[in-house]
Scaffold this motif. Structure first.
Motif, PDB file in Angstrom:
ATOM      1  N   ALA A  43     -42.592 103.107  66.433  1.00  0.00           N
ATOM      2  CA  ALA A  43     -41.188 102.992  66.814  1.00  0.00           C
ATOM      3  C   ALA A  43     -40.977 102.995  68.322  1.00  0.00           C
ATOM      4  CB  ALA A  43     -40.391 104.128  66.183  1.00  0.00           C
ATOM      5  N   SER A  44     -41.715 103.840  69.047  1.00  0.00           N
ATOM      6  CA  SER A  44     -41.520 103.890  70.494  1.00  0.00           C
ATOM      7  C   SER A  44     -42.013 102.598  71.152  1.00  0.00           C
ATOM      8  CB  SER A  44     -42.245 105.095  71.087  1.00  0.00           C
ATOM      9  OG  SER A  44     -43.642 105.008  70.888  1.00  0.00           O
ATOM     10  N   VAL A  45     -43.034 101.984  70.584  1.00  0.00           N
ATOM     11  CA  VAL A  45     -43.527 100.701  71.080  1.00  0.00           C
ATOM     12  C   VAL A  45     -42.462  99.628  70.869  1.00  0.00           C
ATOM     13  CG1 VAL A  45     -45.246  98.871  70.732  1.00  0.00           C
ATOM     14  CG2 VAL A  45     -45.955 101.277  70.742  1.00  0.00           C
ATOM     15  N   CYS A  46     -41.863  99.622  69.685  1.00  0.00           N
ATOM     16  CA  CYS A  46     -40.825  98.626  69.390  1.00  0.00           C
ATOM     17  C   CYS A  46     -39.593  98.827  70.255  1.00  0.00           C
ATOM     18  CB  CYS A  46     -40.454  98.687  67.915  1.00  0.00           C
ATOM     19  SG  CYS A  46     -41.660  97.881  66.847  1.00  0.00           S
ATOM     20  N   GLU A  47     -39.246 100.075  70.533  1.00  0.00           N
ATOM     21  CA  GLU A  47     -38.075 100.317  71.373  1.00  0.00           C
ATOM     22  C   GLU A  47     -38.327  99.809  72.793  1.00  0.00           C
ATOM     23  OE1 GLU A  47     -34.148 101.663  72.203  1.00  0.00           O
ATOM     24  OE2 GLU A  47     -35.258 101.009  70.434  1.00  0.00           O
ATOM     25  N   THR A  48     -39.533 100.015  73.302  1.00  0.00           N
ATOM     26  CA  THR A  48     -39.881  99.469  74.619  1.00  0.00           C
ATOM     27  C   THR A  48     -39.823  97.944  74.591  1.00  0.00           C
ATOM     28  OG1 THR A  48     -41.318 101.350  75.116  1.00  0.00           O
ATOM     29  CG2 THR A  48     -41.694  99.343  76.376  1.00  0.00           C
ATOM     30  N   MET A  49     -40.333  97.351  73.525  1.00  0.00           N
ATOM     31  CA  MET A  49     -40.289  95.905  73.370  1.00  0.00           C
ATOM     32  C   MET A  49     -38.852  95.405  73.302  1.00  0.00           C
ATOM     33  SD  MET A  49     -41.832  93.581  70.253  1.00  0.00           S
ATOM     34  CE  MET A  49     -43.433  94.363  70.340  1.00  0.00           C
ATOM     35  N   ASN A  50     -38.045  96.041  72.479  1.00  0.00           N
ATOM     36  CA  ASN A  50     -36.683  95.562  72.244  1.00  0.00           C
ATOM     37  C   ASN A  50     -35.811  95.642  73.487  1.00  0.00           C
ATOM     38  OD1 ASN A  50     -37.506  95.146  69.654  1.00  0.00           O
ATOM     39  ND2 ASN A  50     -36.271  96.761  68.739  1.00  0.00           N
ATOM     40  N   THR A  51     -35.869  96.770  74.192  1.00  0.00           N
ATOM     41  CA  THR A  51     -35.075  96.891  75.412  1.00  0.00           C
ATOM     42  C   THR A  51     -35.611  95.943  76.489  1.00  0.00           C
ATOM     43  OG1 THR A  51     -36.431  98.780  76.119  1.00  0.00           O
ATOM     44  CG2 THR A  51     -34.376  99.269  74.955  1.00  0.00           C
ATOM     45  N   GLY A  52     -36.917  95.763  76.499  1.00  0.00           N
ATOM     46  CA  GLY A  52     -37.502  94.830  77.461  1.00  0.00           C
ATOM     47  C   GLY A  52     -37.104  93.393  77.209  1.00  0.00           C
ATOM     48  N   LEU A  53     -36.973  93.034  75.947  1.00  0.00           N
ATOM     49  CA  LEU A  53     -36.551  91.667  75.614  1.00  0.00           C
ATOM     50  C   LEU A  53     -35.135  91.393  76.102  1.00  0.00           C
ATOM     51  CD1 LEU A  53     -38.026  91.219  72.013  1.00  0.00           C
ATOM     52  CD2 LEU A  53     -38.738  90.022  74.104  1.00  0.00           C
ATOM     53  N   GLN A  54     -34.288  92.407  76.099  1.00  0.00           N
ATOM     54  CA  GLN A  54     -32.946  92.216  76.643  1.00  0.00           C
ATOM     55  C   GLN A  54     -33.022  91.776  78.102  1.00  0.00           C
ATOM     56  OE1 GLN A  54     -31.129  96.073  75.601  1.00  0.00           O
ATOM     57  NE2 GLN A  54     -29.754  94.958  74.234  1.00  0.00           N
ATOM     58  N   SER A  55     -33.914  92.382  78.840  1.00  0.00           N
ATOM     59  CA  SER A  55     -34.099  92.005  80.248  1.00  0.00           C
ATOM     60  C   SER A  55     -34.786  90.654  80.384  1.00  0.00           C
ATOM     61  CB  SER A  55     -34.914  93.078  80.974  1.00  0.00           C
ATOM     62  OG  SER A  55     -34.242  94.319  80.980  1.00  0.00           O
ATOM     63  N   LEU A  56     -35.770  90.413  79.548  1.00  0.00           N
ATOM     64  CA  LEU A  56     -36.518  89.155  79.615  1.00  0.00           C
ATOM     65  C   LEU A  56     -35.613  87.956  79.415  1.00  0.00           C
ATOM     66  CD1 LEU A  56     -39.620  88.087  79.628  1.00  0.00           C
ATOM     67  CD2 LEU A  56     -39.189  87.722  77.187  1.00  0.00           C
ATOM     68  N   LEU A  57     -34.686  88.061  78.455  1.00  0.00           N
ATOM     69  CA  LEU A  57     -33.863  86.907  78.087  1.00  0.00           C
ATOM     70  C   LEU A  57     -32.754  86.620  79.093  1.00  0.00           C
ATOM     71  CD1 LEU A  57     -33.673  87.452  74.219  1.00  0.00           C
ATOM     72  CD2 LEU A  57     -35.074  85.808  75.487  1.00  0.00           C
ATOM     73  N   ILE A  58     -32.524  87.541  80.038  1.00  0.00           N
ATOM     74  CA  ILE A  58     -31.571  87.246  81.123  1.00  0.00           C
ATOM     75  C   ILE A  58     -32.313  87.205  82.464  1.00  0.00           C
ATOM     76  CG2 ILE A  58     -29.559  88.148  79.898  1.00  0.00           C
ATOM     77  CD1 ILE A  58     -29.802  90.717  81.520  1.00  0.00           C
ATOM     78  N   ASP A  59     -33.625  87.007  82.390  1.00  0.00           N
ATOM     79  CA  ASP A  59     -34.477  86.763  83.562  1.00  0.00           C
ATOM     80  C   ASP A  59     -34.489  87.940  84.545  1.00  0.00           C
ATOM     81  OD1 ASP A  59     -36.315  85.220  84.932  1.00  0.00           O
ATOM     82  OD2 ASP A  59     -34.798  84.151  86.116  1.00  0.00           O
ATOM     83  N   GLN A  60     -34.484  89.160  84.003  1.00  0.00           N
ATOM     84  CA  GLN A  60     -34.559  90.342  84.866  1.00  0.00           C
ATOM     85  C   GLN A  60     -35.920  91.021  84.810  1.00  0.00           C
ATOM     86  OE1 GLN A  60     -31.258  92.974  84.103  1.00  0.00           O
ATOM     87  NE2 GLN A  60     -29.796  91.641  85.154  1.00  0.00           N
ATOM     88  N   THR A  61     -36.849  90.457  84.062  1.00  0.00           N
ATOM     89  CA  THR A  61     -38.230  90.910  84.076  1.00  0.00           C
ATOM     90  C   THR A  61     -39.112  89.725  83.741  1.00  0.00           C
ATOM     91  OG1 THR A  61     -39.762  92.643  83.304  1.00  0.00           O
ATOM     92  CG2 THR A  61     -38.413  91.568  81.627  1.00  0.00           C
ATOM     93  N   THR A  62     -40.377  89.844  84.010  1.00  0.00           N
ATOM     94  CA  THR A  62     -41.317  88.754  83.730  1.00  0.00           C
ATOM     95  C   THR A  62     -42.063  89.034  82.433  1.00  0.00           C
ATOM     96  OG1 THR A  62     -43.194  89.774  84.880  1.00  0.00           O
ATOM     97  CG2 THR A  62     -41.656  88.441  86.201  1.00  0.00           C
ATOM     98  N   PRO A  63     -42.588  88.013  81.796  1.00  0.00           N
ATOM     99  CA  PRO A  63     -43.399  88.231  80.598  1.00  0.00           C
ATOM    100  C   PRO A  63     -44.573  89.165  80.839  1.00  0.00           C
ATOM    101  CG  PRO A  63     -42.794  85.923  80.780  1.00  0.00           C
ATOM    102  CD  PRO A  63     -42.360  86.580  82.054  1.00  0.00           C
ATOM    103  N   GLU A  64     -45.223  89.014  81.998  1.00  0.00           N
ATOM    104  CA  GLU A  64     -46.379  89.860  82.313  1.00  0.00           C
ATOM    105  C   GLU A  64     -45.976  91.322  82.454  1.00  0.00           C
ATOM    106  OE1 GLU A  64     -47.145  85.705  83.361  1.00  0.00           O
ATOM    107  OE2 GLU A  64     -45.531  87.100  83.922  1.00  0.00           O
ATOM    108  N   ASP A  65     -44.863  91.581  83.126  1.00  0.00           N
ATOM    109  CA  ASP A  65     -44.420  92.965  83.316  1.00  0.00           C
ATOM    110  C   ASP A  65     -43.985  93.590  81.997  1.00  0.00           C
ATOM    111  OD1 ASP A  65     -44.956  92.866  85.994  1.00  0.00           O
ATOM    112  OD2 ASP A  65     -42.883  92.569  86.634  1.00  0.00           O
ATOM    113  N   LEU A  66     -43.311  92.811  81.172  1.00  0.00           N
ATOM    114  CA  LEU A  66     -42.895  93.343  79.872  1.00  0.00           C
ATOM    115  C   LEU A  66     -44.106  93.637  79.003  1.00  0.00           C
ATOM    116  CD1 LEU A  66     -40.908  94.152  77.716  1.00  0.00           C
ATOM    117  CD2 LEU A  66     -40.574  91.723  77.156  1.00  0.00           C
ATOM    118  N   ALA A  67     -45.065  92.734  78.990  1.00  0.00           N
ATOM    119  CA  ALA A  67     -46.278  92.956  78.200  1.00  0.00           C
ATOM    120  C   ALA A  67     -46.992  94.226  78.650  1.00  0.00           C
ATOM    121  CB  ALA A  67     -47.208  91.751  78.316  1.00  0.00           C
ATOM    122  N   SER A  68     -47.051  94.450  79.958  1.00  0.00           N
ATOM    123  CA  SER A  68     -47.702  95.650  80.492  1.00  0.00           C
ATOM    124  C   SER A  68     -46.953  96.909  80.087  1.00  0.00           C
ATOM    125  CB  SER A  68     -47.804  95.556  82.021  1.00  0.00           C
ATOM    126  OG  SER A  68     -48.641  94.487  82.411  1.00  0.00           O
ATOM    127  N   ALA A  69     -45.633  96.858  80.109  1.00  0.00           N
ATOM    128  CA  ALA A  69     -44.827  98.021  79.735  1.00  0.00           C
ATOM    129  C   ALA A  69     -45.009  98.370  78.265  1.00  0.00           C
ATOM    130  CB  ALA A  69     -43.353  97.751  80.034  1.00  0.00           C
TER     131      ALA A  69
END
Length: 468
Positions: free
Chosen positions: A432-458
């Motif tokens: 669940a904690s992995v998915c929550e990090t993924m889900n909140t990160g996707l919100q940023s990814l889809l409005i170009d506020q993070t990179t795929p590489e940074d999200l994957a690392s997080a």
């Protein structure tokens, strides 16, 4: 152990739903009445009750036994939800056959349920039967909150879809029986709007999809509406399928097992890049993170968007709520094949995600037999048949139902998934904690506020803490 408990708390408190939620209603019903109430319909005498409940016969007196049932299935929703109709019909049939047993029902919407089950589990006050999410199974087993029912369900495993018990199984022991087998990544598209830009069928390739996005932009129409305010739709309805197109499903199983795959692997990063590129090209609505998963429906119904990626639960929403012209124009498709992906490009996220489970509460032999009997009755072949006949997706692999009684869209869905391969929904199997990090990160990814590489690392950083 502390890490697992913390992860579980995140899972149960976050607003992460794979099915349409009901109203915020909590009801207690300990009546032994054989009649359905609150829209569950009239109980039908199927002639199967005596045969299907023999597990409790000859085990001694049942008088005074109470079985507690906590569920996110509300009786009110039985009027429009095929699975919940079938479930409550089965509960009432079982109660009619066991008048000396009290079934104490506690019902609520899914968001409330995910919070409450955590609270009662931690306090040692677990209900006898409860809904278990696949991603919770390891933690519930480790904390000894759920009973091993492997031997109890050995005689019925063959009736369910392939891999039905996978995410309710730990070290070859089974802890839950599947409720439904659902798809989360279906594409619903308005054929009228797509025909206007020259596509009589939904695109079969990713390049065609990108071409369509540009043509819709020229017409001032959003290609895909997404309400990602609650942060789960981007992952559940999009990335779980899109990710598998690049990584293959064995990668996902390796993540779940902690056996070598990493979110920083090139294949998963490519999936994130593809998803972000789609957003940068204007495929989604600008208010993607402020629109909720109900408001997105209105955009589609008003023809402001040409398509929507959603779960199979959206079929009933279309049938019950869409304007007649939109209903008539809506068809189903899979996401098209991606460029540079894995060998299998006919995948769709789905499968058995939620299960009915029995708590590890100390019980008399009589009560345990009755509890298992009720658990099996509400997950039977007949429940699967009734679920399908009322236009919803069952967990049984061969439901028997009259297709003339179900909608064209539901029948189209049944044919479509025969040509597809189910792959796991990330939040149905990953920590669940992995998915929550993924889900909140996707919100940023889809409005170009993070990179795929940074999200994957997080995400991988969170995964490392869970695994280690």
């Amino acid at each position: 152990m502390k890490r697992k408990l913390a992860a579980l708390a995140v899972a149960l408190s976050m607003v992460c739903s794979l099915t349409a939620c009901g109203g915020n209603t909590t009801a207690i019903n300990d009546s032994g009445s054989s009649e359905s109430t609150d829209g569950a319909g009239t109980v039908e005498d199927t002639g199967e009750t005596a045969e299907d409940t023999t597990a409790s016969e000859g085990s001694g007196s049942t008088e005074g036994i109470t079985i507690s049932l906590m569920t996110m299935n509300t009786r009110e929703e039985a009027e429009t939800n095929g699975y919940q109709y079938a479930f409550w019909k089965a509960v009432d049939e079982w109660k009619e056959a066991h008048p000396d047993v009290t079934v104490l029902e506690e019902t609520m919407d899914q968001t409330s349920y995910q919070t409450k089950i955590n609270a009662v589990a931690s306090s040692g006050d677990m209900p006898d039967i409860f809904a278990l999410k696949g991603s919770w199974t390891n933690s519930f087993v480790q904390n000894e909150w759920v009973a091993d029912i492997t031997d109890d369900v050995a005689d019925v495993q063959g009736i369910y879809v392939d891999n039905a018990f996978k995410f309710a199984t730990v070290e070859d022991r089974i802890y839950g029986v599947p409720k439904q087998s659902q798809c989360t990544g279906l594409v619903y598209y308005n054929t009228e709007l797509w025909s206007e830009i020259g596509y009589d069928e939904f695109p079969a390739t990713w390049d065609e999809l990108l071409d369509a996005v540009e043509k819709f932009k020229e017409k001032g129409i959003t290609a895909f509406v997404m309400g990602n305010k609650a942060n789960w739709p981007a992952e559940s309805c999009w990335l779980s399928t899109l990710g598998s197109r690049f990584t293959g499903d064995e990668w996902t199983y390796s993540i779940v097992d902690g056996s070598g795959a990493k979110f920083t692997d090139e294949s998963f990063v490519k999936a994130l890049e593809c998803f972000q590129d789609l957003a940068k090209r204007g495929a989604f609505n600008a208010d993607i993170n402020s629109l909720d998963d109900t408001e997105q429906n209105t955009v589609y119904f008003n023809k402001k968007a040409a398509a929507i990626a959603n779960g199979d639960w959206f079929i009933s929403t279309i049938n019950n709520s869409a304007p007649e012209d939109v209903k008539a124009s809506t068809k189903l498709a899979l996401l098209p094949a991606v460029n540079g992906g894995s060998d299998d490009q006919t995948t769709i996220s789905g499968g058995c995600i939620w299960f009915w489970a029995m708590s590890s509460n100390e019980m008399s032999s009589e009560k345990r037999a009755l509890t298992i009997d009720l658990l099996k009755y509400v997950t039977s072949q007949q429940v699967g048949n009734d679920t399908a006949e009322h236009g919803d997706s069952p967990a049984v692999k061969n439901p028997e139902y009259d297709t003339t009684k179900t909608s064209d869209l539901f029948n189209e869905y049944q044919e479509l998934v025969k040509k597809a391969k189910y792959v796991p929904v990330y939040d149905g199997c990953m920590d669940a904690s992995v998915c929550e990090t993924m889900n909140t990160g996707l919100q940023s990814l889809l409005i170009d506020q993070t990179t795929p590489e940074d999200l994957a690392s997080a995400i991988q950083l969170e995964q490392d803490q869970v695994v280690n």
